[in-house]
Write an enzyme that holds these catalytic residues in place. Sequence first.
Site, mmCIF file in Angstrom:
data_model
loop_
_atom_site.group_PDB
_atom_site.id
_atom_site.type_symbol
_atom_site.label_atom_id
_atom_site.label_comp_id
_atom_site.label_asym_id
_atom_site.label_seq_id
_atom_site.Cartn_x
_atom_site.Cartn_y
_atom_site.Cartn_z
ATOM 1 N N GLY A 211 36.217 37.499 45.579
ATOM 2 C CA GLY A 211 35.340 36.488 44.993
ATOM 3 C C GLY A 211 34.040 36.998 44.392
ATOM 4 O O GLY A 211 33.159 36.204 44.054
ATOM 5 N N ASP A 228 43.728 33.076 42.696
ATOM 6 C CA ASP A 228 44.241 34.269 43.381
ATOM 7 C C ASP A 228 45.092 33.812 44.564
ATOM 8 O O ASP A 228 44.694 32.906 45.296
ATOM 9 C CB ASP A 228 43.068 35.132 43.905
ATOM 10 C CG ASP A 228 43.467 36.590 44.123
ATOM 11 O OD1 ASP A 228 42.835 37.473 43.527
ATOM 12 O OD2 ASP A 228 44.438 36.822 44.891
ATOM 13 N N LYS A 296 43.504 48.092 32.929
ATOM 14 C CA LYS A 296 43.657 49.155 33.940
ATOM 15 C C LYS A 296 44.713 50.149 33.455
ATOM 16 O O LYS A 296 45.904 49.936 33.643
ATOM 17 C CB LYS A 296 44.042 48.539 35.276
ATOM 18 C CG LYS A 296 43.205 47.298 35.566
ATOM 19 C CD LYS A 296 42.725 47.174 36.957
ATOM 20 C CE LYS A 296 41.823 45.948 37.052
ATOM 21 N NZ LYS A 296 40.955 45.895 38.165
#
Length: 340
Positions: A211, A228, A296
């Site tokens: 968070g 999530d 990523k």
Amino acid sequence: MYSSLVSMAADSFWSMKKDLHRYVDDVVDVRRVGDESAVVTAEHSTAADLADIAASEPLPFLRHVTEVIAEYDPVEEGFDSVADRVARFLRDETDQTAVSLQTWLDGKVPYRFNRHEEWGSARDLLSDRGFDVSRVGAEWVVSICHTPDTVVVGLNRAEDSLSTWPGGQVRLARTPDQVSRAEFKLEELLQYVSLQASPGSLALDYGAAPGGWSRILAERGFEVTAVDPGDLDERVLDLPLVRHERTTAGNFLRDAKDRFDLIVNDMKMSPARSSRLMLDSRKVLKPSGRCVVTLKTGNRHVLPQLQESFGILRKGFTVEFARQLRHNRNEITVVLRNKG
Ligand SMILES: C[S@@+](CC[C@H](N)C(=O)[O-])C[C@H]1O[C@@H](n2cnc3c(N)ncnc32)[C@H](O)[C@@H]1O
């Protein structure tokens, strides 16, 4: 010929070098001088030109640039050997006496001095020559980069240097309310890009747990939907502006009704998949909405992955910013604007 000192992540030297040769057509040499620094020689491109190109993709690996005005051997010489030359360059460029001075030590090798001592002695030498020296804030910046084998001195306008931090080495302190290290990535981005909320602005945070990014966005006034399957930190769950949707990004998108001003995505996912998800997410993004995504890449086949991702993203977005930030590890942070 022009020489520019550039800094980058140690793992990204080869990607940066390839990019420089590909996108800056007059580059004749890229000489690595330290783990995180290199000197670029070009026929007519100055440091300011490199900064201009790197202000958005395609040079996301550059963190800081400055024009090289001197170089000396750290064993044989000190800043006193070039101080007169630096003063002359400064007087040629500006009639102001205010100048910022920045020193940084490249890499993890133990140096026999720290950067503050080095800063103090260079400051004294420039003050003796009539300059009013600060750490930050002046239009012109003298940079001194120490590597084990050489010391490179640069002079540049702060606005043409990509970062106002010495060598782009942004240093952020942990705060008591921080819930994840990932927060540093967003905090660092906010040094370069402003993400403003107006009353009622909505943000969507994909891959929000625990968070950290949601917390920062709520602190800035966004009403945050934190998506999530994992748990959010209790302190974030307690924030009135944060709502947790315990599901995956794909599932959320299928049923979403709201239109968001900002979508952020810090999920561990291949860059191409992440980019496709961002493109699909335009259906819940306002016409002039923005996105922040960390691509990523890992450290293999980085450039082809980025090329593919930018190809996907450009179908629906303008790329406003792309940089491998100091707090990124094998990833690039990209800021996008919906094409509407
Ligand atoms: C690096 S963490 C995010 C950290 C977060 N930005 C912060 O500041 O605390 C990545 C998160 O992505 C989540 N994630 C991975 N795949 C996901 C998916 N398909 N949908 C939603 N979340 C996902 C993981 O559960 C993990 O919590």
